[in-house]
Write a protein that holds these residues in place. Structure first.
Motif, PDB file in Angstrom:
ATOM      1  N   TYR A   1       0.831  -1.201   0.000  1.00 26.30           N
ATOM      2  CA  TYR A   1       0.000   0.000   0.000  1.00 26.30           C
ATOM      3  C   TYR A   1       0.867   1.253   0.000  1.00 26.30           C
ATOM      4  O   TYR A   1       1.924   1.292   0.628  1.00 26.30           O
ATOM      5  CB  TYR A   1      -0.917   0.009   1.232  1.00 26.30           C
TER       6      TYR A   1
ATOM      7  N   ASN B   1      -8.524   3.025  -5.060  1.00 22.50           N
ATOM      8  CA  ASN B   1      -8.986   1.826  -4.358  1.00 22.50           C
ATOM      9  C   ASN B   1      -9.547   0.828  -5.352  1.00 22.50           C
ATOM     10  O   ASN B   1     -10.260   1.201  -6.275  1.00 22.50           O
ATOM     11  CB  ASN B   1     -10.068   2.186  -3.345  1.00 22.50           C
TER      12      ASN B   1
ATOM     13  N   HIS C   1      -9.446  -3.278  -1.164  1.00 22.80           N
ATOM     14  CA  HIS C   1      -8.284  -2.519  -0.698  1.00 22.80           C
ATOM     15  C   HIS C   1      -8.621  -1.045  -0.523  1.00 22.80           C
ATOM     16  O   HIS C   1      -9.101  -0.393  -1.451  1.00 22.80           O
ATOM     17  CB  HIS C   1      -7.116  -2.728  -1.659  1.00 22.80           C
ATOM     18  N   PRO C   2      -8.342  -0.497   0.675  1.00 24.87           N
ATOM     19  CA  PRO C   2      -8.763   0.853   1.015  1.00 24.87           C
ATOM     20  C   PRO C   2      -7.798   1.947   0.576  1.00 24.87           C
ATOM     21  O   PRO C   2      -7.989   3.111   0.911  1.00 24.87           O
ATOM     22  CB  PRO C   2      -8.835   0.807   2.547  1.00 24.87           C
ATOM     23  N   GLN C   3      -6.762   1.574  -0.150  1.00 22.87           N
ATOM     24  CA  GLN C   3      -5.713   2.526  -0.476  1.00 22.87           C
ATOM     25  C   GLN C   3      -5.052   2.075  -1.781  1.00 22.87           C
ATOM     26  O   GLN C   3      -5.156   0.919  -2.176  1.00 22.87           O
ATOM     27  CB  GLN C   3      -4.686   2.524   0.661  1.00 22.87           C
ATOM     28  N   SER C   4      -4.338   2.979  -2.411  1.00 20.90           N
ATOM     29  CA  SER C   4      -3.567   2.629  -3.603  1.00 20.90           C
ATOM     30  C   SER C   4      -2.604   1.503  -3.264  1.00 20.90           C
ATOM     31  O   SER C   4      -2.084   1.440  -2.146  1.00 20.90           O
ATOM     32  CB  SER C   4      -2.774   3.844  -4.091  1.00 20.90           C
TER      33      SER C   4
ATOM     34  N   ASN D   1     -12.380  -3.663   2.836  1.00 16.06           N
ATOM     35  CA  ASN D   1     -13.813  -3.721   2.545  1.00 16.06           C
ATOM     36  C   ASN D   1     -14.161  -5.175   2.210  1.00 16.06           C
ATOM     37  O   ASN D   1     -14.240  -5.560   1.045  1.00 16.06           O
ATOM     38  CB  ASN D   1     -14.155  -2.782   1.395  1.00 16.06           C
TER      39      ASN D   1
END
Length: 113
Positions: free
Chosen positions: A12, A43, A47-50, A104
């Motif tokens: 991440y 996202n 996955h909540p982020q790059s 998520n």
């Protein structure tokens, strides 16, 4: 025990840490026989982020995860097996290097139902 097909490491990053993520990626490419996924600057899935994904064989686990522990440059990394149960693989079977991010999981449940 369920068979582990392979492992994924999700590295991440954010705009400020993208250069560090690139150095980690290059280190993985230079040292190991891994399959590097593309850069996701938004996202994707649970996955909540790059992030980008690294796929590697079970027999590489010790060497690659040890290297990531010492060379992750402060980045948060999710490592999980591929067993065929995406929800369990990303939760109960997962390990984190750095901070544990909130995935998520509902996205995975919808994909597998």
């Amino acid at each position: 025990m369920t068979e582990i097909k392979d492992f994924h490491a999700h590295v991440y990053f954010n705009p400020e840490s993208r250069e560090a993520a690139a150095r980690v990626r290059q280190g993985l490419r230079d040292r190991f026989e891994v399959q590097l996924g593309r850069w996701h600057d938004a996202n994707v899935g649970p996955h909540p982020q790059s992030m980008y994904q690294v796929l590697f064989a079970p027999e590489q686990f010790g060497e690659i995860v040890s290297w990531l522990m010492l060379n992750r440059e402060g980045l948060d990394i999710l490592v999980h097996p591929t067993t065929g149960d995406d929800v369990a693989d990303h939760t109960a079977h997962a390990l984190w290097l750095g901070k544990k991010l909130a995935l998520n999981i509902e996205t995975l449940r919808k994909m597998t139902s």
